[in-house]
Design an enzyme around this catalytic site. Structure first.
Site, short mmCIF file in Angstrom:
data_model
loop_
_atom_site.label_atom_id
_atom_site.label_comp_id
_atom_site.label_asym_id
_atom_site.label_seq_id
_atom_site.Cartn_x
_atom_site.Cartn_y
_atom_site.Cartn_z
CB CYS A 147 44.15 26.98 23.65
SG CYS A 147 43.17 27.13 25.05
CG HIS A 240 45.65 31.25 26.02
ND1 HIS A 240 44.66 32.29 26.21
CD2 HIS A 240 45.26 30.09 26.18
CE1 HIS A 240 43.49 31.47 26.48
NE2 HIS A 240 43.83 30.08 26.09
P1 NAP Z 1 31.48 27.63 22.97
O1 NAP Z 1 31.66 29.30 22.54
O2 NAP Z 1 30.41 27.40 24.11
O3 NAP Z 1 30.74 26.95 21.63
C1 NAP Z 1 29.95 25.64 21.94
C2 NAP Z 1 29.43 25.04 20.54
O4 NAP Z 1 28.83 23.87 20.81
C3 NAP Z 1 28.15 26.20 20.13
O5 NAP Z 1 28.24 26.12 18.68
C4 NAP Z 1 27.05 25.29 20.68
O6 NAP Z 1 25.77 25.59 19.84
C5 NAP Z 1 27.15 23.81 20.54
N1 NAP Z 1 26.65 23.06 21.37
C6 NAP Z 1 26.57 23.23 22.86
N2 NAP Z 1 25.90 22.25 23.33
C7 NAP Z 1 25.63 21.28 22.27
C8 NAP Z 1 24.78 19.88 22.03
N3 NAP Z 1 24.22 19.36 23.27
N4 NAP Z 1 24.76 19.47 21.14
C9 NAP Z 1 25.43 19.99 19.91
N5 NAP Z 1 26.07 21.27 20.04
C10 NAP Z 1 26.13 21.69 21.20
O7 NAP Z 1 32.81 27.03 23.07
P2 NAP Z 1 34.06 27.05 22.55
O8 NAP Z 1 34.98 27.87 23.11
O9 NAP Z 1 33.92 27.33 20.89
O10 NAP Z 1 34.74 25.67 22.49
C11 NAP Z 1 34.43 24.46 21.74
C12 NAP Z 1 35.29 23.37 21.87
O11 NAP Z 1 36.76 23.53 21.66
C13 NAP Z 1 35.37 22.93 23.57
O12 NAP Z 1 35.41 21.47 23.77
C14 NAP Z 1 36.78 23.61 24.01
O13 NAP Z 1 37.16 23.16 25.20
C15 NAP Z 1 37.74 23.61 22.90
N6 NAP Z 1 38.56 24.52 22.75
C16 NAP Z 1 38.33 26.19 22.69
C17 NAP Z 1 39.43 26.82 22.81
C18 NAP Z 1 39.01 28.37 22.85
O14 NAP Z 1 40.29 28.86 22.69
N7 NAP Z 1 37.91 28.73 23.20
C19 NAP Z 1 40.66 26.29 22.43
C20 NAP Z 1 41.04 25.10 22.41
C21 NAP Z 1 40.13 24.18 22.51
P3 NAP Z 1 24.59 26.36 20.29
O15 NAP Z 1 24.99 28.04 19.98
O16 NAP Z 1 23.30 26.01 19.69
O17 NAP Z 1 24.62 26.40 21.88
#
Ligand code: NAP
Length: 347
Positions: A147, A240
């Protein structure tokens, strides 16, 4: 309409995907996946919704399924918002059959996986044919950068195209939503700043140069100037902020840097893609802008706002500016959707 699924649909980025894809003119959400904790529940029972826009009625009754290719039904594209360690295992399984547009870092630096910002390096999509051949997949994986890297690289691209950059120092002030729904405990961040984000500095330093590199005969040669990043978590929900210092190889004028950024347009603007901002870079002249609360939603969260563009007084041939980019829109879900729109249009 193209049927799409969202992997990791209950998390911070997954919710942004739902918000941005609801009422999309070309893509229709037909499948939502998450972990086994959520599978089998209706989406409205599985997700703790946090966006101001409210949970769209159209997804409330969709049953969340396990993140397994056999569970997603009739879809063409899956958007991945999975944790990196899960993505590393699961995304290749999906790519056997589907187009995977991923936010996760797991596959970003693989030689045959395009890491793409459509305004910056759409030509890297040529790697798709090599990837499919190498791996014997019917589908493929395309990734978008981290990001904070996306916002930085969009602002460097027009400068890099016209002038020789010697080095870049960037210091970030990153929102808590960047750490995911359960990311930073409130006791750690309220009234505070955390001067470390694991892996973030390395990602900014390598991904930026990779994105500004050259693709020749199936190989990316990264750009060769220096990038040094210092990353910090601050008590902001979304958006950010990055303080950028850029030193040029040769003398150049502030007006020329300003013009290069202000005039910058890329392929998404030329093709008029649905999620493309009118201007990828919006330049503000006020001394107190950009600010995350005021500027993160510029052009639907897809524009990067630059302000305080000035010559550096201490060092020759150097400039400084501050940028704000929306981390879960331009930096995540919106970035993947723009990649998918480009693929849908040109491939
Ligand atoms: P998050 O809020 O922690 O959400 C994670 C998601 O993945 C939830 O839907 C969770 O489901 C699911 N999950 C977790 N463990 C799993 C498993 N073992 N099998 C299948 N599904 C699973 O994370 P996020 O911030 O959205 O980030 C998601 C991805 O995008 C990450 O790789 C992160 O590095 C990337 N990213 C994030 C941002 C940002 O600004 N947040 C920016 C760029 C990239 P449950 O609800 O069932 O646990």
């Amino acid at each position: 309409m193209v049927n799409v699924g969202i992997l990791g649909a209950t998390g911070m980025v997954g919710q942004r995907f739902i918000e941005l894809l609801t009422d999309h003119p070309d893509f229709e959400i037909t499948s939502l996946t998450a972990s086994q904790r959520s599978a089998g529940k209706k989406y409205e029972d599985a997700a703790t919704w946090y966006l101001d826009s409210g949970m769209p009625d159209s997804v409330k009754d969709i049953e969340v399924v396990d993140t397994d290719p056999s569970q997603v039904g009739d879809v063409d594209i899956v958007f991945s918002a999975l944790p990196t360690e899960t993505a590393a295992i699961v995304e290749p399984k999906f790519a056997k059959k589907y187009i995977v547009a991923s936010n996760a870092s797991a596959m970003r630096m693989e030689d045959d996986v395009p890491l793409v910002i459509p305004e910056v390096n759409p030509e890297y999509l040529d790697l798709v044919d090599i990837q499919k051949k190498n791996r014997g997949w019917d589908g493929f994986i395309v990734t978008n950068p981290n990001c904070s890297t996306i916002a930085l690289t969009i602002t460097l691209k027009p400068i890099y195209d016209q002038f020789d950059i010697k080095r870049v120092y960037v210091s970030t002030m990153q929102a808590v939503s960047g750490a995911g729904y359960n990311g930073v405990p409130s006791m750690a961040i309220v009234d505070n700043l955390v001067p470390f984000i694991g892996g973030e500095e390395e990602k900014m330093e390598t991904e930026t140069l990779h994105l500004l590199g050259e693709l020749e005969e199936g190989n990316v040669t990264p750009a060769s100037f220096g990038v040094s990043a210092s990353c910090h978590r601050v008590s902001v929900v979304d958006g950010h902020t990055e303080a950028v210092f850029i030193e040029m190889e040769d003398q150049c004028d502030l007006d020329d840097i300003h013009k290069a950024m202000a005039d910058f347009r890329g392929l998404p603007q030329k093709l008029n893609l649905n999620s493309a901002p009118e201007k990828p870079i919006i330049i503000r002249s006020e001394d107190n802008r950009p600010q995350p609360r005021m500027d993160r939603n510029a052009d639907g969260g897809m524009g990067v706002t630059v302000g305080r563009l000035r010559k550096d007084v201490a060092f020759e041939n150097s400039f400084r500016y501050v940028l704000v980019g929306h981390n879960t829109i331009r930096g995540a879900a919106g970035a993947s959707i723009l990649n998918a729109e480009l693929i849908n249009e040109i491939m």
